[in-house]
Scaffold this active site. Sequence first.
Site, PDB file in Angstrom:
ATOM      1  CG  ASP A  16      -2.077  -0.982   1.064  1.00  0.00           C
ATOM      2  OD1 ASP A  16      -2.085  -1.735   0.063  1.00  0.00           O
ATOM      3  OD2 ASP A  16      -2.954  -1.025   1.939  1.00  0.00           O
ATOM      4  NE  ARG A  96      -1.389   4.482  13.911  1.00  0.00           N
ATOM      5  CZ  ARG A  96      -0.760   3.395  13.521  1.00  0.00           C
ATOM      6  NH1 ARG A  96       0.547   3.290  13.712  1.00  0.00           N
ATOM      7  NH2 ARG A  96      -1.401   2.400  12.949  1.00  0.00           N
ATOM      8  CG  ASP A 125      -4.389   4.589  12.855  1.00  0.00           C
ATOM      9  OD1 ASP A 125      -4.469   4.848  14.071  1.00  0.00           O
ATOM     10  OD2 ASP A 125      -4.052   3.473  12.427  1.00  0.00           O
ATOM     11  CB  SER A 179      -5.949  -4.955   8.368  1.00  0.00           C
ATOM     12  OG  SER A 179      -6.785  -4.427   9.375  1.00  0.00           O
TER      13      SER A 179
END
Length: 404
Positions: A16, A96, A125, A179
Amino acid sequence: MSDVKKVVLAYSGGLDTSIILKWLKETYGCEVVTFTADLGQGEELEPARRKAEMMGIEEIYIEDLREEFVRDFVFPMFRMNALYEGVYLLGTSIARPLIAKRLVEIAHETGADAIAHGATGKGNDQVRFELSAYALDPDIKIIAPWREWEFKSRTDLIDFAEKHQITVPKDKRGEAPFSVDANLLHSSSEGKVLEDPYEEAPDYVYQRTISPEEAPDKATHIEIGFNSGDPVSIDGREMSPASLLGVLNELGHDNGVGRLDMVENRFVGMKNRGVYETPGGTILHHAHRAMESLTLDRGAAHLKDELMPRYAELIYNGFWFSPEREMIQAACDLSQQDVEGTVRVKLYKGNVTIVGRKSDRSLYSEDLVTFEDDHGAYDQKDAAGFIRLNALRLRTLAARKRRD
Protein backbone atom coordinates in the site's frame (compact mmCIF):
# COMPACT_ATOMS: atom_id res chain seq x y z
CA MET A 1 -1.77 21.42 -2.74
CA SER A 2 -0.60 22.23 -6.27
CA ASP A 3 2.54 23.91 -4.93
CA VAL A 4 3.75 20.84 -3.01
CA LYS A 5 7.35 20.18 -4.00
CA LYS A 6 8.52 17.70 -1.37
CA VAL A 7 6.61 15.22 0.81
CA VAL A 8 7.67 13.08 3.78
CA LEU A 9 5.80 9.77 3.58
CA ALA A 10 5.23 7.39 6.49
CA TYR A 11 6.52 4.33 4.65
CA SER A 12 6.35 0.71 5.76
CA GLY A 13 7.74 -0.82 2.57
CA GLY A 14 4.55 -2.77 2.05
CA LEU A 15 2.37 -2.80 -1.03
CA ASP A 16 0.00 0.00 0.00
CA THR A 17 2.65 2.56 0.94
CA SER A 18 4.72 1.64 -2.12
CA ILE A 19 1.69 2.40 -4.26
CA ILE A 20 1.23 5.66 -2.35
CA LEU A 21 4.87 6.55 -2.98
CA LYS A 22 4.47 6.17 -6.74
CA TRP A 23 1.05 7.86 -6.70
CA LEU A 24 2.49 10.91 -4.92
CA LYS A 25 5.16 11.27 -7.57
CA GLU A 26 2.64 10.94 -10.41
CA THR A 27 -0.11 13.07 -8.91
CA TYR A 28 1.93 15.89 -7.40
CA GLY A 29 5.13 15.62 -9.43
CA CYS A 30 6.94 16.03 -6.13
CA GLU A 31 10.05 14.66 -4.47
CA VAL A 32 9.34 12.03 -1.81
CA VAL A 33 11.24 11.41 1.42
CA THR A 34 10.43 8.11 3.19
CA PHE A 35 10.28 7.63 6.93
CA THR A 36 10.11 4.16 8.46
CA ALA A 37 9.89 3.85 12.25
CA ASP A 38 10.97 0.85 14.27
CA LEU A 39 8.44 0.78 17.11
CA GLY A 40 9.04 -2.87 17.88
CA GLN A 41 6.64 -4.27 15.29
CA GLY A 42 8.90 -7.27 14.89
CA GLU A 43 9.63 -6.84 11.19
CA GLU A 44 12.98 -6.43 9.44
CA LEU A 45 13.14 -2.83 8.21
CA GLU A 46 16.07 -3.01 5.79
CA PRO A 47 13.80 -4.34 3.01
CA ALA A 48 11.92 -1.04 3.27
CA ARG A 49 15.17 0.81 2.58
CA ARG A 50 15.99 -1.37 -0.41
CA LYS A 51 12.50 -1.00 -1.83
CA ALA A 52 12.59 2.79 -1.44
CA GLU A 53 15.98 2.87 -3.18
CA MET A 54 14.62 0.76 -6.03
CA MET A 55 11.82 3.30 -6.45
CA GLY A 56 14.31 6.12 -6.81
CA ILE A 57 14.14 7.64 -3.32
CA GLU A 58 17.29 9.46 -2.25
CA GLU A 59 16.36 10.63 1.26
CA ILE A 60 15.43 7.60 3.35
CA TYR A 61 14.91 7.73 7.11
CA ILE A 62 14.79 4.48 9.08
CA GLU A 63 14.86 5.06 12.82
CA ASP A 64 14.80 2.91 15.93
CA LEU A 65 12.29 4.70 18.16
CA ARG A 66 11.57 1.87 20.59
CA GLU A 67 13.11 3.47 23.67
CA GLU A 68 11.52 6.86 22.99
CA PHE A 69 8.19 5.17 22.29
CA VAL A 70 8.09 3.33 25.61
CA ARG A 71 9.76 6.01 27.76
CA ASP A 72 7.91 9.11 26.49
CA PHE A 73 4.58 7.72 25.33
CA VAL A 74 3.76 4.27 26.74
CA PHE A 75 5.01 4.78 30.30
CA PRO A 76 3.30 8.18 30.81
CA MET A 77 0.04 6.60 29.63
CA PHE A 78 0.47 3.66 32.00
CA ARG A 79 1.14 6.02 34.91
CA MET A 80 -2.46 7.11 34.34
CA ASN A 81 -3.77 3.50 34.12
CA ALA A 82 -5.46 4.49 30.86
CA LEU A 83 -8.16 2.18 29.48
CA TYR A 84 -10.42 3.21 26.60
CA GLU A 85 -14.01 2.14 27.23
CA GLY A 86 -12.84 0.27 30.30
CA VAL A 87 -10.73 -2.40 28.58
CA TYR A 88 -8.52 -1.23 25.68
CA LEU A 89 -4.88 -0.42 26.53
CA LEU A 90 -4.55 1.94 23.53
CA GLY A 91 -1.66 0.18 21.80
CA THR A 92 -2.29 1.59 18.33
CA SER A 93 -3.47 5.01 19.51
CA ILE A 94 -0.33 5.81 21.50
CA ALA A 95 2.04 5.08 18.60
CA ARG A 96 0.52 7.61 16.20
CA PRO A 97 1.63 10.87 17.87
CA LEU A 98 5.26 9.73 17.88
CA ILE A 99 5.14 8.86 14.17
CA ALA A 100 3.48 12.20 13.40
CA LYS A 101 6.08 14.02 15.51
CA ARG A 102 8.94 12.53 13.50
CA LEU A 103 7.16 13.17 10.18
CA VAL A 104 6.92 16.86 11.03
CA GLU A 105 10.50 17.02 12.32
CA ILE A 106 11.85 15.33 9.17
CA ALA A 107 9.79 17.71 7.03
CA HIS A 108 11.53 20.61 8.80
CA GLU A 109 14.96 18.96 8.47
CA THR A 110 14.59 18.27 4.74
CA GLY A 111 12.69 21.38 3.70
CA ALA A 112 9.58 19.41 2.75
CA ASP A 113 6.28 21.27 2.52
CA ALA A 114 3.97 18.32 3.26
CA ILE A 115 3.67 14.96 4.97
CA ALA A 116 1.64 11.94 3.84
CA HIS A 117 0.23 8.85 5.53
CA GLY A 118 -1.52 5.66 4.45
CA ALA A 119 -4.46 5.71 6.87
CA THR A 120 -7.88 5.17 5.32
CA GLY A 121 -10.80 7.58 5.45
CA LYS A 122 -12.84 5.24 7.65
CA GLY A 123 -10.50 4.82 10.59
CA ASN A 124 -9.17 6.65 13.61
CA ASP A 125 -5.54 6.81 12.50
CA GLN A 126 -6.07 9.58 9.95
CA VAL A 127 -7.40 11.75 12.79
CA ARG A 128 -4.53 10.85 15.14
CA PHE A 129 -1.82 11.53 12.56
CA GLU A 130 -3.26 14.81 11.42
CA LEU A 131 -4.31 16.29 14.77
CA SER A 132 -0.82 15.54 16.09
CA ALA A 133 0.85 17.08 13.05
CA TYR A 134 -1.24 20.25 13.19
CA ALA A 135 -0.55 20.61 16.92
CA LEU A 136 3.19 20.62 16.16
CA ASP A 137 3.09 22.70 12.97
CA PRO A 138 -0.13 24.60 12.22
CA ASP A 139 0.98 25.29 8.64
CA ILE A 140 1.99 21.77 7.65
CA LYS A 141 0.30 20.36 4.56
CA ILE A 142 -1.05 16.83 4.84
CA ILE A 143 -1.78 14.44 1.99
CA ALA A 144 -4.07 11.48 2.71
CA PRO A 145 -4.18 9.45 -0.55
CA TRP A 146 -7.03 7.19 0.57
CA ARG A 147 -9.25 10.28 0.71
CA GLU A 148 -8.07 11.58 -2.65
CA TRP A 149 -7.31 8.90 -5.20
CA GLU A 150 -9.67 7.23 -7.62
CA PHE A 151 -8.98 3.61 -6.63
CA LYS A 152 -12.13 1.78 -5.51
CA SER A 153 -10.89 -1.74 -4.84
CA ARG A 154 -7.92 -3.98 -4.11
CA THR A 155 -7.91 -4.92 -7.79
CA ASP A 156 -7.46 -1.26 -8.76
CA LEU A 157 -4.45 -0.99 -6.46
CA ILE A 158 -2.83 -4.15 -7.84
CA ASP A 159 -3.45 -3.00 -11.43
CA PHE A 160 -1.70 0.30 -10.62
CA ALA A 161 1.19 -1.56 -8.99
CA GLU A 162 1.68 -3.85 -11.99
CA LYS A 163 1.43 -0.95 -14.42
CA HIS A 164 4.28 0.79 -12.57
CA GLN A 165 6.34 -2.37 -11.96
CA ILE A 166 5.78 -2.42 -8.20
CA THR A 167 6.27 -5.95 -6.91
CA VAL A 168 3.00 -7.53 -5.73
CA PRO A 169 3.62 -10.44 -3.31
CA LYS A 170 1.51 -13.53 -3.93
CA ASP A 171 -0.24 -13.18 -0.58
CA LYS A 172 -1.42 -9.70 -1.56
CA ARG A 173 -3.24 -10.77 -4.70
CA GLY A 174 -6.20 -12.16 -2.81
CA GLU A 175 -8.14 -10.38 -0.10
CA ALA A 176 -6.21 -10.39 3.17
CA PRO A 177 -8.11 -12.36 5.87
CA PHE A 178 -7.68 -9.43 8.29
CA SER A 179 -5.48 -6.37 8.74
CA VAL A 180 -2.76 -6.12 11.38
CA ASP A 181 -1.00 -3.26 13.14
CA ALA A 182 1.77 -4.01 15.62
CA ASN A 183 4.32 -2.32 17.83
CA LEU A 184 6.22 -3.14 21.02
CA LEU A 185 3.12 -2.57 23.15
CA HIS A 186 0.58 -4.62 21.22
CA SER A 187 -0.82 -6.06 18.02
CA SER A 188 -4.30 -5.32 16.68
CA SER A 189 -6.29 -7.29 14.14
CA GLU A 190 -9.51 -6.23 12.44
CA GLY A 191 -11.61 -6.65 9.31
CA LYS A 192 -12.64 -9.54 7.06
CA VAL A 193 -12.87 -12.71 9.19
CA LEU A 194 -13.41 -10.52 12.25
CA GLU A 195 -16.22 -8.36 10.87
CA ASP A 196 -19.02 -10.50 12.37
CA PRO A 197 -18.80 -9.66 16.09
CA TYR A 198 -20.68 -12.85 17.04
CA GLU A 199 -18.15 -15.19 15.43
CA GLU A 200 -15.19 -16.20 17.58
CA ALA A 201 -11.82 -15.09 16.24
CA PRO A 202 -9.90 -17.96 14.58
CA ASP A 203 -6.79 -19.15 16.39
CA TYR A 204 -4.54 -17.92 13.58
CA VAL A 205 -5.50 -14.30 14.34
CA TYR A 206 -3.46 -14.33 17.55
CA GLN A 207 0.22 -13.54 17.06
CA ARG A 208 1.57 -12.23 20.38
CA THR A 209 0.13 -14.80 22.80
CA ILE A 210 -0.42 -18.52 23.05
CA SER A 211 -3.87 -19.75 23.96
CA PRO A 212 -4.48 -19.71 27.73
CA GLU A 213 -5.55 -23.36 27.41
CA GLU A 214 -2.10 -24.19 26.02
CA ALA A 215 -0.20 -22.19 28.64
CA PRO A 216 1.89 -24.08 31.22
CA ASP A 217 0.14 -25.84 34.09
CA LYS A 218 2.63 -24.24 36.48
CA ALA A 219 2.34 -20.56 37.42
CA THR A 220 5.12 -18.06 36.71
CA HIS A 221 6.05 -15.66 39.53
CA ILE A 222 7.86 -12.36 38.89
CA GLU A 223 8.70 -9.22 40.84
CA ILE A 224 8.41 -5.81 39.18
CA GLY A 225 10.21 -2.85 40.71
CA PHE A 226 8.79 0.68 40.37
CA ASN A 227 10.22 4.16 40.77
CA SER A 228 8.13 7.34 40.37
CA GLY A 229 5.33 5.28 38.84
CA ASP A 230 7.44 3.64 36.13
CA PRO A 231 8.66 0.02 36.08
CA VAL A 232 12.45 -0.13 36.35
CA SER A 233 13.31 -3.77 37.07
CA ILE A 234 12.16 -7.37 36.80
CA ASP A 235 13.28 -9.78 39.51
CA GLY A 236 15.78 -7.21 40.72
CA ARG A 237 17.42 -6.69 37.31
CA GLU A 238 17.24 -3.09 36.11
CA MET A 239 16.36 -2.57 32.43
CA SER A 240 15.71 0.18 29.94
CA PRO A 241 12.01 0.93 29.21
CA ALA A 242 11.91 -0.92 25.87
CA SER A 243 13.90 -3.88 27.18
CA LEU A 244 11.65 -4.22 30.22
CA LEU A 245 8.48 -4.15 28.14
CA GLY A 246 10.01 -6.71 25.81
CA VAL A 247 10.66 -9.11 28.71
CA LEU A 248 7.10 -8.62 30.00
CA ASN A 249 5.84 -9.36 26.48
CA GLU A 250 7.69 -12.68 26.47
CA LEU A 251 6.32 -13.60 29.89
CA GLY A 252 2.82 -12.61 28.85
CA HIS A 253 3.09 -14.53 25.59
CA ASP A 254 4.20 -17.72 27.33
CA ASN A 255 1.31 -17.56 29.81
CA GLY A 256 -1.48 -16.58 27.42
CA VAL A 257 -1.87 -13.12 28.97
CA GLY A 258 -3.31 -10.03 27.32
CA ARG A 259 -5.98 -11.07 24.80
CA LEU A 260 -8.93 -8.75 24.19
CA ASP A 261 -11.85 -9.06 21.79
CA MET A 262 -13.95 -5.89 21.82
CA VAL A 263 -16.41 -3.79 19.86
CA GLU A 264 -15.30 -0.19 20.25
CA ASN A 265 -16.68 3.20 19.31
CA ARG A 266 -14.44 4.85 16.74
CA PHE A 267 -14.01 8.62 16.87
CA VAL A 268 -15.31 8.90 13.30
CA GLY A 269 -18.69 7.52 14.43
CA MET A 270 -18.88 3.81 13.61
CA LYS A 271 -18.48 0.76 15.80
CA ASN A 272 -15.60 -1.58 15.05
CA ARG A 273 -14.62 -5.04 16.25
CA GLY A 274 -10.95 -5.41 17.09
CA VAL A 275 -8.86 -8.24 18.51
CA TYR A 276 -5.96 -6.93 20.57
CA GLU A 277 -2.99 -8.60 22.23
CA THR A 278 -1.13 -6.63 24.88
CA PRO A 279 0.78 -9.23 26.91
CA GLY A 280 3.38 -7.08 28.65
CA GLY A 281 1.08 -4.10 28.96
CA THR A 282 -1.58 -6.16 30.70
CA ILE A 283 0.93 -7.33 33.31
CA LEU A 284 2.21 -3.79 33.77
CA HIS A 285 -1.29 -2.33 34.14
CA HIS A 286 -2.18 -4.68 37.00
CA ALA A 287 1.21 -4.29 38.70
CA HIS A 288 1.11 -0.49 38.57
CA ARG A 289 -2.35 -0.34 40.12
CA ALA A 290 -1.13 -2.67 42.86
CA MET A 291 1.83 -0.38 43.57
CA GLU A 292 -0.49 2.62 43.73
CA SER A 293 -2.84 0.81 46.11
CA LEU A 294 -0.04 0.76 48.69
CA THR A 295 1.52 4.19 48.14
CA LEU A 296 -1.15 6.54 46.77
CA ASP A 297 -3.47 8.54 48.99
CA ARG A 298 -7.17 7.73 48.66
CA GLY A 299 -8.14 11.18 47.41
CA ALA A 300 -5.40 11.22 44.77
CA ALA A 301 -6.18 7.66 43.68
CA HIS A 302 -9.90 8.31 43.31
CA LEU A 303 -9.34 11.58 41.46
CA LYS A 304 -7.03 9.75 39.04
CA ASP A 305 -9.75 7.17 38.43
CA GLU A 306 -12.23 9.96 37.68
CA LEU A 307 -9.87 11.64 35.21
CA MET A 308 -8.71 8.43 33.55
CA PRO A 309 -11.64 7.89 31.11
CA ARG A 310 -11.25 11.44 29.81
CA TYR A 311 -7.49 10.98 29.44
CA ALA A 312 -7.92 7.66 27.61
CA GLU A 313 -10.49 9.17 25.27
CA LEU A 314 -8.13 12.03 24.43
CA ILE A 315 -5.42 9.56 23.41
CA TYR A 316 -7.83 7.37 21.46
CA ASN A 317 -9.20 10.39 19.58
CA GLY A 318 -5.76 11.77 18.69
CA PHE A 319 -5.34 14.61 21.20
CA TRP A 320 -2.00 13.55 22.71
CA PHE A 321 -0.53 17.01 22.10
CA SER A 322 -3.58 18.88 23.43
CA PRO A 323 -3.32 21.16 26.50
CA GLU A 324 -5.97 19.17 28.36
CA ARG A 325 -4.03 15.91 28.00
CA GLU A 326 -0.89 17.65 29.18
CA MET A 327 -2.74 19.15 32.16
CA ILE A 328 -4.05 15.74 33.23
CA GLN A 329 -0.59 14.27 32.70
CA ALA A 330 0.98 16.89 34.95
CA ALA A 331 -1.48 16.07 37.73
CA CYS A 332 -0.91 12.36 37.23
CA ASP A 333 2.87 12.67 37.31
CA LEU A 334 2.72 14.72 40.51
CA SER A 335 0.79 11.85 42.12
CA GLN A 336 3.50 9.35 41.15
CA GLN A 337 6.37 10.79 43.19
CA ASP A 338 6.01 8.17 45.93
CA VAL A 339 4.79 5.29 43.75
CA GLU A 340 7.83 3.11 44.25
CA GLY A 341 8.53 -0.35 45.55
CA THR A 342 8.09 -3.95 44.43
CA VAL A 343 5.04 -5.89 43.26
CA ARG A 344 4.90 -9.69 43.16
CA VAL A 345 2.84 -11.05 40.27
CA LYS A 346 1.60 -14.54 39.41
CA LEU A 347 0.93 -15.39 35.75
CA TYR A 348 -1.21 -18.42 35.06
CA LYS A 349 -3.22 -19.42 31.98
CA GLY A 350 -4.20 -15.93 30.87
CA ASN A 351 -4.57 -14.51 34.37
CA VAL A 352 -2.52 -11.83 36.10
CA THR A 353 -2.81 -12.08 39.89
CA ILE A 354 -1.17 -9.75 42.37
CA VAL A 355 0.19 -11.80 45.27
CA GLY A 356 2.34 -9.25 47.12
CA ARG A 357 3.51 -5.66 47.27
CA LYS A 358 5.97 -3.69 49.43
CA SER A 359 7.33 -0.14 49.54
CA ASP A 360 9.36 2.16 51.75
CA ARG A 361 6.76 4.80 50.84
CA SER A 362 3.81 2.65 51.90
CA LEU A 363 0.75 4.25 53.53
CA TYR A 364 -0.41 0.87 54.80
CA SER A 365 -0.22 0.49 58.59
CA GLU A 366 -0.51 -2.89 60.27
CA ASP A 367 -1.07 -1.10 63.58
CA LEU A 368 -4.25 0.48 62.21
CA VAL A 369 -5.79 -2.57 60.51
CA THR A 370 -4.91 -5.31 62.99
CA PHE A 371 -7.66 -7.34 64.67
CA GLU A 372 -5.39 -7.64 67.67
CA ASP A 373 -4.57 -4.97 70.28
CA ASP A 374 -3.53 -1.84 68.36
CA HIS A 375 -2.09 -0.18 71.51
CA GLY A 376 -4.23 2.92 71.07
CA ALA A 377 -3.40 3.57 67.42
CA TYR A 378 -7.11 3.80 66.59
CA ASP A 379 -9.94 4.69 69.01
CA GLN A 380 -13.00 2.82 67.80
CA LYS A 381 -15.29 5.15 69.78
CA ASP A 382 -14.42 7.93 67.29
CA ALA A 383 -16.36 6.06 64.60
CA ALA A 384 -19.70 6.78 66.33
CA GLY A 385 -19.51 10.54 65.79
CA PHE A 386 -18.13 10.06 62.28
CA ILE A 387 -21.10 7.90 61.33
CA ARG A 388 -23.70 10.21 62.95
CA LEU A 389 -22.37 13.25 61.06
CA ASN A 390 -22.38 11.39 57.75
CA ALA A 391 -25.86 10.04 58.48
CA LEU A 392 -27.35 13.47 59.23
CA ARG A 393 -28.67 14.18 55.74
CA LEU A 394 -29.86 10.60 55.31
CA ARG A 395 -31.78 10.77 58.58
CA THR A 396 -33.29 14.12 57.57
CA LEU A 397 -34.47 12.63 54.26
CA ALA A 398 -35.86 9.56 56.03
CA ALA A 399 -37.77 11.75 58.47
CA ARG A 400 -39.39 13.65 55.58
CA LYS A 401 -40.40 10.41 53.85
CA ARG A 402 -41.95 9.18 57.09
CA ARG A 403 -43.99 12.40 57.43
CA ASP A 404 -45.19 11.99 53.84
